[in-house]
Design a protein around this motif. Structure first.
Motif, PDB file in Angstrom:
ATOM      1  N   PHE A 144     -14.145  15.356  -7.748  1.00  0.00           N
ATOM      2  CA  PHE A 144     -13.297  14.760  -6.543  1.00  0.00           C
ATOM      3  C   PHE A 144     -12.630  13.546  -6.990  1.00  0.00           C
ATOM      4  CE2 PHE A 144     -11.883  12.588  -2.882  1.00  0.00           C
ATOM      5  CZ  PHE A 144     -11.277  13.727  -1.886  1.00  0.00           C
ATOM      6  N   GLU A 145     -13.397  12.416  -7.560  1.00  0.00           N
ATOM      7  CA  GLU A 145     -12.959  11.278  -8.387  1.00  0.00           C
ATOM      8  C   GLU A 145     -12.002  11.625  -9.474  1.00  0.00           C
ATOM      9  OE1 GLU A 145     -13.255   8.344  -7.172  1.00  0.00           O
ATOM     10  OE2 GLU A 145     -14.033   9.318  -5.440  1.00  0.00           O
ATOM     11  N   ALA A 146     -12.384  12.687 -10.402  1.00  0.00           N
ATOM     12  CA  ALA A 146     -11.433  13.144 -11.371  1.00  0.00           C
ATOM     13  C   ALA A 146      -9.940  13.421 -10.762  1.00  0.00           C
ATOM     14  CB  ALA A 146     -11.913  14.128 -12.316  1.00  0.00           C
ATOM     15  N   ALA A 147     -10.322  14.282  -9.574  1.00  0.00           N
ATOM     16  CA  ALA A 147      -8.941  14.577  -9.077  1.00  0.00           C
ATOM     17  C   ALA A 147      -8.226  13.484  -8.510  1.00  0.00           C
ATOM     18  CB  ALA A 147      -9.167  15.621  -7.949  1.00  0.00           C
ATOM     19  N   ARG A 148      -8.803  12.556  -7.793  1.00  0.00           N
ATOM     20  CA  ARG A 148      -7.889  11.289  -7.261  1.00  0.00           C
ATOM     21  C   ARG A 148      -7.237  10.622  -8.382  1.00  0.00           C
ATOM     22  NH1 ARG A 148      -9.066   7.909  -3.199  1.00  0.00           N
ATOM     23  NH2 ARG A 148     -10.389   6.427  -4.709  1.00  0.00           N
ATOM     24  N   LYS A 149      -7.994  10.497  -9.650  1.00  0.00           N
ATOM     25  CA  LYS A 149      -7.564   9.629 -10.766  1.00  0.00           C
ATOM     26  C   LYS A 149      -6.521  10.632 -11.213  1.00  0.00           C
ATOM     27  CE  LYS A 149      -8.730   7.246 -14.863  1.00  0.00           C
ATOM     28  NZ  LYS A 149      -8.905   7.520 -16.084  1.00  0.00           N
ATOM     29  N   ALA A 150      -6.508  11.900 -11.484  1.00  0.00           N
ATOM     30  CA  ALA A 150      -5.285  12.506 -12.104  1.00  0.00           C
ATOM     31  C   ALA A 150      -4.178  12.712 -11.201  1.00  0.00           C
ATOM     32  CB  ALA A 150      -5.643  13.895 -12.226  1.00  0.00           C
ATOM     33  N   ASN A 151      -4.167  12.483  -9.723  1.00  0.00           N
ATOM     34  CA  ASN A 151      -3.279  12.495  -8.827  1.00  0.00           C
ATOM     35  C   ASN A 151      -2.616  10.942  -9.085  1.00  0.00           C
ATOM     36  OD1 ASN A 151      -1.411  12.609  -6.481  1.00  0.00           O
ATOM     37  ND2 ASN A 151      -2.983  11.716  -5.391  1.00  0.00           N
ATOM     38  N   GLU A 152      -3.185   9.892  -9.056  1.00  0.00           N
ATOM     39  CA  GLU A 152      -2.880   8.417  -9.491  1.00  0.00           C
ATOM     40  C   GLU A 152      -1.784   8.394 -10.508  1.00  0.00           C
ATOM     41  OE1 GLU A 152      -5.967   5.901  -9.310  1.00  0.00           O
ATOM     42  OE2 GLU A 152      -6.479   6.127  -7.003  1.00  0.00           O
ATOM     43  N   GLU A 153      -2.462   9.345 -11.405  1.00  0.00           N
ATOM     44  CA  GLU A 153      -1.626   9.359 -12.842  1.00  0.00           C
ATOM     45  C   GLU A 153      -0.288  10.387 -12.930  1.00  0.00           C
ATOM     46  OE1 GLU A 153      -4.721  10.279 -15.373  1.00  0.00           O
ATOM     47  OE2 GLU A 153      -5.547   8.023 -15.381  1.00  0.00           O
ATOM     48  N   GLY A 154      -0.310  10.928 -11.763  1.00  0.00           N
ATOM     49  CA  GLY A 154       0.789  11.808 -11.760  1.00  0.00           C
ATOM     50  C   GLY A 154       0.741  13.370 -12.310  1.00  0.00           C
ATOM     51  N   ASP A 155      -0.685  13.520 -12.698  1.00  0.00           N
ATOM     52  CA  ASP A 155      -0.928  14.797 -13.339  1.00  0.00           C
ATOM     53  C   ASP A 155      -1.606  15.700 -12.353  1.00  0.00           C
ATOM     54  OD1 ASP A 155      -2.225  16.938 -14.791  1.00  0.00           O
ATOM     55  OD2 ASP A 155      -3.075  15.455 -16.260  1.00  0.00           O
ATOM     56  N   TYR A 156      -0.753  16.321 -11.684  1.00  0.00           N
ATOM     57  CA  TYR A 156      -1.186  17.077 -10.285  1.00  0.00           C
ATOM     58  C   TYR A 156      -1.666  18.454 -10.741  1.00  0.00           C
ATOM     59  CZ  TYR A 156       2.227  13.874  -8.595  1.00  0.00           C
ATOM     60  OH  TYR A 156       2.800  12.446  -8.283  1.00  0.00           O
ATOM     61  N   SER A 157      -1.557  19.011 -11.841  1.00  0.00           N
ATOM     62  CA  SER A 157      -1.927  20.097 -12.421  1.00  0.00           C
ATOM     63  C   SER A 157      -3.422  20.081 -12.564  1.00  0.00           C
ATOM     64  CB  SER A 157      -1.542  20.713 -13.683  1.00  0.00           C
ATOM     65  OG  SER A 157      -1.930  22.108 -13.937  1.00  0.00           O
ATOM     66  N   ARG A 158      -3.870  18.789 -13.363  1.00  0.00           N
ATOM     67  CA  ARG A 158      -5.367  18.499 -13.497  1.00  0.00           C
ATOM     68  C   ARG A 158      -6.051  17.999 -12.151  1.00  0.00           C
ATOM     69  NH1 ARG A 158      -7.773  13.536 -15.479  1.00  0.00           N
ATOM     70  NH2 ARG A 158      -5.678  12.760 -15.509  1.00  0.00           N
ATOM     71  N   ALA A 159      -5.156  17.777 -11.212  1.00  0.00           N
ATOM     72  CA  ALA A 159      -5.849  17.193 -10.102  1.00  0.00           C
ATOM     73  C   ALA A 159      -6.075  18.513  -9.002  1.00  0.00           C
ATOM     74  CB  ALA A 159      -4.829  16.386  -9.075  1.00  0.00           C
ATOM     75  N   VAL A 160      -5.501  19.415  -9.171  1.00  0.00           N
ATOM     76  CA  VAL A 160      -5.704  20.660  -8.674  1.00  0.00           C
ATOM     77  C   VAL A 160      -7.024  21.272  -9.059  1.00  0.00           C
ATOM     78  CG1 VAL A 160      -4.890  23.174  -8.546  1.00  0.00           C
ATOM     79  CG2 VAL A 160      -3.386  21.262  -7.864  1.00  0.00           C
ATOM     80  N   ALA A 161      -7.021  21.451 -10.569  1.00  0.00           N
ATOM     81  CA  ALA A 161      -8.228  21.935 -11.101  1.00  0.00           C
ATOM     82  C   ALA A 161      -9.362  21.027 -10.838  1.00  0.00           C
ATOM     83  CB  ALA A 161      -8.075  21.976 -12.667  1.00  0.00           C
ATOM     84  N   SER A 162      -9.270  19.742 -10.587  1.00  0.00           N
ATOM     85  CA  SER A 162     -10.588  18.895 -10.483  1.00  0.00           C
ATOM     86  C   SER A 162     -10.961  19.169  -8.740  1.00  0.00           C
ATOM     87  CB  SER A 162     -10.147  17.604 -10.720  1.00  0.00           C
ATOM     88  OG  SER A 162     -10.330  17.557 -11.929  1.00  0.00           O
ATOM     89  N   PHE A 163      -9.805  19.511  -7.911  1.00  0.00           N
ATOM     90  CA  PHE A 163     -10.170  19.627  -6.612  1.00  0.00           C
ATOM     91  C   PHE A 163     -10.737  20.632  -6.318  1.00  0.00           C
ATOM     92  CE2 PHE A 163      -6.929  16.209  -5.265  1.00  0.00           C
ATOM     93  CZ  PHE A 163      -7.531  15.409  -4.833  1.00  0.00           C
ATOM     94  N   GLU A 164     -10.306  22.052  -6.787  1.00  0.00           N
ATOM     95  CA  GLU A 164     -10.844  23.237  -6.733  1.00  0.00           C
ATOM     96  C   GLU A 164     -12.277  22.987  -7.277  1.00  0.00           C
ATOM     97  OE1 GLU A 164      -8.149  25.755  -8.914  1.00  0.00           O
ATOM     98  OE2 GLU A 164      -6.880  25.928  -7.083  1.00  0.00           O
ATOM     99  N   GLU A 165     -12.678  22.368  -8.377  1.00  0.00           N
ATOM    100  CA  GLU A 165     -14.168  22.320  -8.795  1.00  0.00           C
ATOM    101  C   GLU A 165     -14.984  21.664  -7.919  1.00  0.00           C
ATOM    102  OE1 GLU A 165     -16.830  20.242 -12.381  1.00  0.00           O
ATOM    103  OE2 GLU A 165     -14.602  20.542 -12.703  1.00  0.00           O
ATOM    104  N   SER A 166     -14.350  20.489  -7.270  1.00  0.00           N
ATOM    105  CA  SER A 166     -14.992  19.628  -6.104  1.00  0.00           C
ATOM    106  C   SER A 166     -15.265  20.705  -5.067  1.00  0.00           C
ATOM    107  CB  SER A 166     -14.213  18.638  -5.622  1.00  0.00           C
ATOM    108  OG  SER A 166     -14.795  17.999  -4.645  1.00  0.00           O
ATOM    109  N   TYR A 167     -14.422  21.615  -4.601  1.00  0.00           N
ATOM    110  CA  TYR A 167     -14.673  22.491  -3.271  1.00  0.00           C
ATOM    111  C   TYR A 167     -15.571  23.420  -3.532  1.00  0.00           C
ATOM    112  CZ  TYR A 167     -13.417  25.477   0.397  1.00  0.00           C
ATOM    113  OH  TYR A 167     -13.375  26.300   1.506  1.00  0.00           O
TER     114      TYR A 167
END
Length: 104
Positions: A23-46
């Motif tokens: 989840f933290e990796a996803a938040r960081k990726a979102n802040e960096e504008g890397d939405y694809s990486r954010a999706v993958a990390s949010f899915e992993e968190s889920y």
């Protein structure tokens, strides 16, 4: 991903500790504008801890990437959950309206 973040797709339910780093990796990726990486990390968190808020975040990333159809599908499945808290339901309805505008 192994499992789309939708209700009915369950990982190790309730593993909040396992979900936190993703989840933290996803938040960081979102802040960096890397939405694809954010999706993958949010899915992993889920997969570790299936929470509606994580699904909302995942759908939001799809919306930011311009994929309103997947975002709309996730928002719709969230709204189909009778136990979705009212505050989250309101957020989902607002985001669903945004997705509808984005797709037109």
């Amino acid at each position: 991903s192994v499992c789309r973040p939708v209700p009915g797709c369950r990982g190790v339910a309730g593993d909040a500790e396992g979900a936190a780093p993703a989840f933290e990796a996803a938040r960081k990726a979102n802040e960096e504008g890397d939405y694809s990486r954010a999706v993958a990390s949010f899915e992993e968190s889920y997969l570790h801890n299936p929470r509606p808020s994580t699904l909302i975040s995942t759908a939001n990333m799809y919306l930011k990437m311009g994929n309103s159809s997947i975002a709309t599908e996730i928002y719709g499945r969230l709204l189909a959950q009778p136990d979705l808290p009212e505050g989250m339901r309101n957020v989902v309805l607002r985001k669903l309206a945004e997705a509808s505008i984005a797709s037109s």
